[in-house]
Structure formats: C-alpha cells, structure tokens
Design a protein around this motif. Structure first.
Motif, mmCIF file in Angstrom:
data_model
loop_
_atom_site.group_PDB
_atom_site.id
_atom_site.type_symbol
_atom_site.label_atom_id
_atom_site.label_comp_id
_atom_site.label_asym_id
_atom_site.label_seq_id
_atom_site.Cartn_x
_atom_site.Cartn_y
_atom_site.Cartn_z
ATOM 1 N N LEU A 1 0.765 -1.129 0.189
ATOM 2 C CA LEU A 1 0.117 -0.067 0.156
ATOM 3 C C LEU A 1 0.939 1.153 0.013
ATOM 4 O O LEU A 1 1.839 1.451 0.906
ATOM 5 N N ARG A 2 0.512 2.204 -0.801
ATOM 6 C CA ARG A 2 1.301 3.363 -0.901
ATOM 7 C C ARG A 2 0.697 4.673 -1.006
ATOM 8 O O ARG A 2 -0.562 4.647 -1.511
ATOM 9 N N THR A 3 1.249 5.760 -0.550
ATOM 10 C CA THR A 3 0.589 6.930 -0.837
ATOM 11 C C THR A 3 1.586 7.752 -1.903
ATOM 12 O O THR A 3 2.593 7.887 -1.527
ATOM 13 N N VAL A 4 0.722 8.508 -2.644
ATOM 14 C CA VAL A 4 1.416 9.429 -3.610
ATOM 15 C C VAL A 4 0.913 10.713 -3.695
ATOM 16 O O VAL A 4 -0.564 10.911 -3.316
ATOM 17 N N ARG A 5 1.414 11.976 -3.916
ATOM 18 C CA ARG A 5 1.084 13.181 -3.763
ATOM 19 C C ARG A 5 1.646 13.838 -5.153
ATOM 20 O O ARG A 5 2.706 13.583 -5.791
ATOM 21 N N GLY A 6 0.849 14.854 -5.468
ATOM 22 C CA GLY A 6 1.147 15.711 -6.609
ATOM 23 C C GLY A 6 -0.225 16.319 -7.442
ATOM 24 O O GLY A 6 -1.131 15.957 -7.335
ATOM 25 N N THR A 7 0.304 17.205 -8.426
ATOM 26 C CA THR A 7 -0.638 17.719 -9.307
ATOM 27 C C THR A 7 -0.834 16.738 -10.463
ATOM 28 O O THR A 7 -0.209 15.740 -10.395
ATOM 29 N N LEU A 8 -1.973 17.054 -11.407
ATOM 30 C CA LEU A 8 -2.215 15.905 -12.366
ATOM 31 C C LEU A 8 -0.936 15.963 -13.135
ATOM 32 O O LEU A 8 -0.542 14.542 -13.732
ATOM 33 N N GLU A 9 -0.124 17.028 -13.276
ATOM 34 C CA GLU A 9 0.818 16.800 -14.152
ATOM 35 C C GLU A 9 2.053 16.080 -13.620
ATOM 36 O O GLU A 9 2.610 15.287 -14.198
ATOM 37 N N GLN A 10 2.143 16.022 -12.241
ATOM 38 C CA GLN A 10 3.348 15.493 -11.613
ATOM 39 C C GLN A 10 3.115 13.934 -11.618
ATOM 40 O O GLN A 10 3.658 12.972 -11.835
ATOM 41 N N LEU A 11 1.713 13.519 -11.406
ATOM 42 C CA LEU A 11 1.011 12.290 -11.244
ATOM 43 C C LEU A 11 1.272 11.829 -12.518
ATOM 44 O O LEU A 11 1.645 10.507 -12.577
ATOM 45 N N ALA A 12 1.291 12.396 -13.819
ATOM 46 C CA ALA A 12 1.269 11.797 -14.948
ATOM 47 C C ALA A 12 2.601 11.666 -15.459
ATOM 48 O O ALA A 12 3.001 10.440 -15.995
#
Length: 382
Positions: free
Chosen positions: A281-292
C-alpha cells in the motif's frame, strides 16, 4: 520445540471496494511455505482469521484449507477467535476441526479446562497452551458492574477479570519439563497499533497490562495489533502482526510471521520471517501533471491530489493511476476551519447560498458543481 506464530489474517478484507481474495490466497500460501521450510511442531493463529463476523463461503474455504494445509505438514495447529471473528460460528466448526486434528477456540467457554491444550512434539517435548479468544468488555464486565463503576473503574475491572482468567488457565505452568505457552487476542498497554485495527477494540477500555501474563510462560503469542513487535513483560510476549497490510495506516509495516524456538529450560529465540506476497500500500502526492510524469509505485495507491476540487477530478486521477483506490484533495490545500473563510449562517439563507458558502470554504471554484446542485435542488423542490 519450534513454533510458528501468526495472526490477523483478515480473510475477506475489501480495500475501498476492491477484493483482496487473490492476495489472501498468495499470502496464506506464503505462510504455508514458511511452515513447509521451517517444519514447526506447533502453529498458533492468534485470532482474526476473518475480516467480518459473516465471512463469505469463499473466505471460509480459504481459511479452512489453509488450516488444513498447515496441519498436513505435520504441525499441531491451535487457532483462536479475534474481535473480527464470529466466535460462535468458529465454535460451530469445532467438529470439523477436531476431525482434522486442529484445535479451534472461537469464544470463551464456561469450562476453563476447555481452553487448556496439551500436546507432545514428534521428539517427545511436552507443551501446553492456554488459549484465550477475544473477550469483549461487555461480556467480561457485567452490566450491573458497569452501572456501578466509573469508566476508569470499568477499564480496570476488565483488566482484572482477564488477569484472573489467565491465572486460572495458566495453573500448572510451574511444572518442570514442559513448554508453557499462552495465546490471546487483546491489546497490551504500551503496544503500538498497526494502523488498521478496529478502533473501538484498541482503546483504553480494552488495554491490559503485561503483568496479566505469568512469568512462568515460555512465550506469549498475541494477536489483535497488526504491527509485529515485542512487549516488555514478565515473560517473552510478542505480536506477530498481520501477514499483509490491512489498510493504508499500515503501509509502513513489514508483514511477517514469527518463528520461535524454545525448550523448558532455555529462553525463547525469536525470528521474524517476512511475507511479501500481498500488494504493498502506497501514498503518492502531486498535481495531475506531476502524477502523469511520476514513476508510479507498485501496489494499491492512496492519492493526495494537489489541485483545487472540481467535477471530474477523481476520474482524471483514476485514468492516470488505475490502482488508486483512495483519492483525496491533499489535506495541505484544504483551508483550516476559521482561516478567513466566511462561516455559513443557516438562519434566513437559501440552500443554494449555504452550499455556495460550503464550496468557498473548501476552496472549490468549479461552477459546474454549483450548477449541478441547482438542477438537483430544483428537481427535489418541485
């Protein structure tokens, strides 16, 4: 003798609507493989075999097959009920368990001797297990006592009752030439929660001091808390933890089982063996651009989106990250209460105005959401 200690399987667990049945098959296969390699004399499953009190047929098949497979490897198997299990339903399986050579104790019975299990290893080492399933405070502390006691007194009464029960079950633990073991499903004062336990059963009212366990026990195998850990006490006390992360609060835990080697005259030697079959299980953060653009870690994802709320945002994130099961606006972007936003006053204000104030307070600037609210409100207000 050698003991394999495991607990908190939570078979049937659903993570934000996603089934984990395949993961559980792989996890329990991993536990069985550890047993095949280590060849323990005894396997202890310290409660919470299931995630709910009404497991599906599939979950029941998986648990019974896993217990059977462990027994077929030559180990004695002792399993107890946890707070997620239906103790009476587990007890109803006892005829099957006894026929399979498995000791199953779902709930506390009137006869204390029913919770004392004796055995002998293939090499002739005698052992005894005091097996205590989860005991609710309402059952341990009778209603008449709870009416007469303060909350603090009721909490202490629960701990006192468990201490007396364990003292009764552990009578005879001073006998020489035998390994004495305890298994129970409970919270010990000072232990660290794993992150995914049921809060109502880990609060102070359910916590007992480590002193309830006798110093004559060679090893205490606990279940209930999902983080593997040693507890300071009068004897070796340990939580094996869950062999898979149950929820995102447990993403930093290392799923494992515990192997213990002990004799009547030597201290318990403990090893943790990781079980890595489940998806992390992982948690990620960011804007849509960063996530992409990010390298997405393997596993189930909790996503904190650094964007202002708007209609369709969840779907956009889901398209980018198909394994995202929990999607939220990053808490750092949500204004704190009273941070300059106008508090909506109910008197004399229309639902549209109140909803607009709520959106403003949450930093939600999407006009499409306001228009959708207007359409829905007009439909129900006709």
């Amino acid at each position: 003798m050698k003991i394999l200690h495991t607990s908190d399987w939570h078979v049937g667990k659903v993570l934000k609507g996603r089934s984990r049945a395949e993961e559980h098959k792989q996890v329990l296969a991993g536990v069985i493989e550890v047993a095949r390699t280590e060849r323990p004399d005894l396997v202890i499953v310290a409660g919470d075999l299931y995630d709910t009190a009404a497991p599906t047929p599939e979950a029941t098949r998986l648990v019974t097959r896993a217990l059977t497979a462990l027994r077929r490897l030559g180990a004695d198997v002792v399993a107890i009920g946890g707070n997620h299990d239906n103790g009476a339903a587990l007890d109803a399986l006892r005829p099957w368990a006894e026929a399979a050579g498995i000791t199953l104790r779902g709930s506390v019975r009137e006869n204390p001797d029913d919770h004392v299990v004796d055995g002998v290893t293939a090499d002739g080492e005698r052992w005894r297990v005091a097996a205590l399933p989860f005991l609710s405070q309402r059952y341990a502390v009778r209603a008449v006592e709870m009416y007469d006691l303060t909350a603090a007194e009721a909490n202490q009464t629960y701990a006192d009752h468990l201490g007396r029960i364990l003292a009764r079950l552990c009578e005879g633990f001073d006998e020489a030439g035998r390994v004495h073991l305890v298994t129970a499903h409970l919270t010990v004062v000072g232990a660290a929660v794993g992150g995914g336990e049921r809060d109502a059963h880990t609060v102070l009212g359910y916590a007992v001091p480590a002193s309830v366990f006798p110093g004559t026990a060679h090893y205490v195998a606990l279940g209930h808390l999902h983080r593997s850990q040693r507890i300071n006490g009068p004897c070796p006390i340990r939580y094996s933890g869950s062999p898979l992360a149950v929820d995102f609060g447990e993403q930093e835990n290392v799923p494992s089982v515990t192997v213990v080697e002990v004799t009547p005259t030597t201290a318990a030697r403990v090893r943790e063996i990781p079980v890595t079959a489940a998806l992390p299980l992982r948690t990620v953060r960011g804007t849509l651009e960063q996530l992409a653009e990010a390298t997405v870690p393997e596993g189930w994802l909790r996503v904190y989106v650094r964007e202002q709320p708007r209609a369709g945002l969840r779907e956009q994130v889901q398209e980018l990250l198909p394994t995202a099961v929990e999607i939220r606006i990053d808490p750092e972007l949500v204004p704190a209460p009273g941070s300059g936003t106008r508090t909506a006053q109910r008197a004399g204000r229309s639902p549209r105005e109140l909803f607009a104030d709520y959106l403003d307070s949450r930093g939600h600037a999407d006009e499409g959401v306001r228009e959708l609210f207007d359409e829905l409100f007009e439909e129900v207000d006709r």
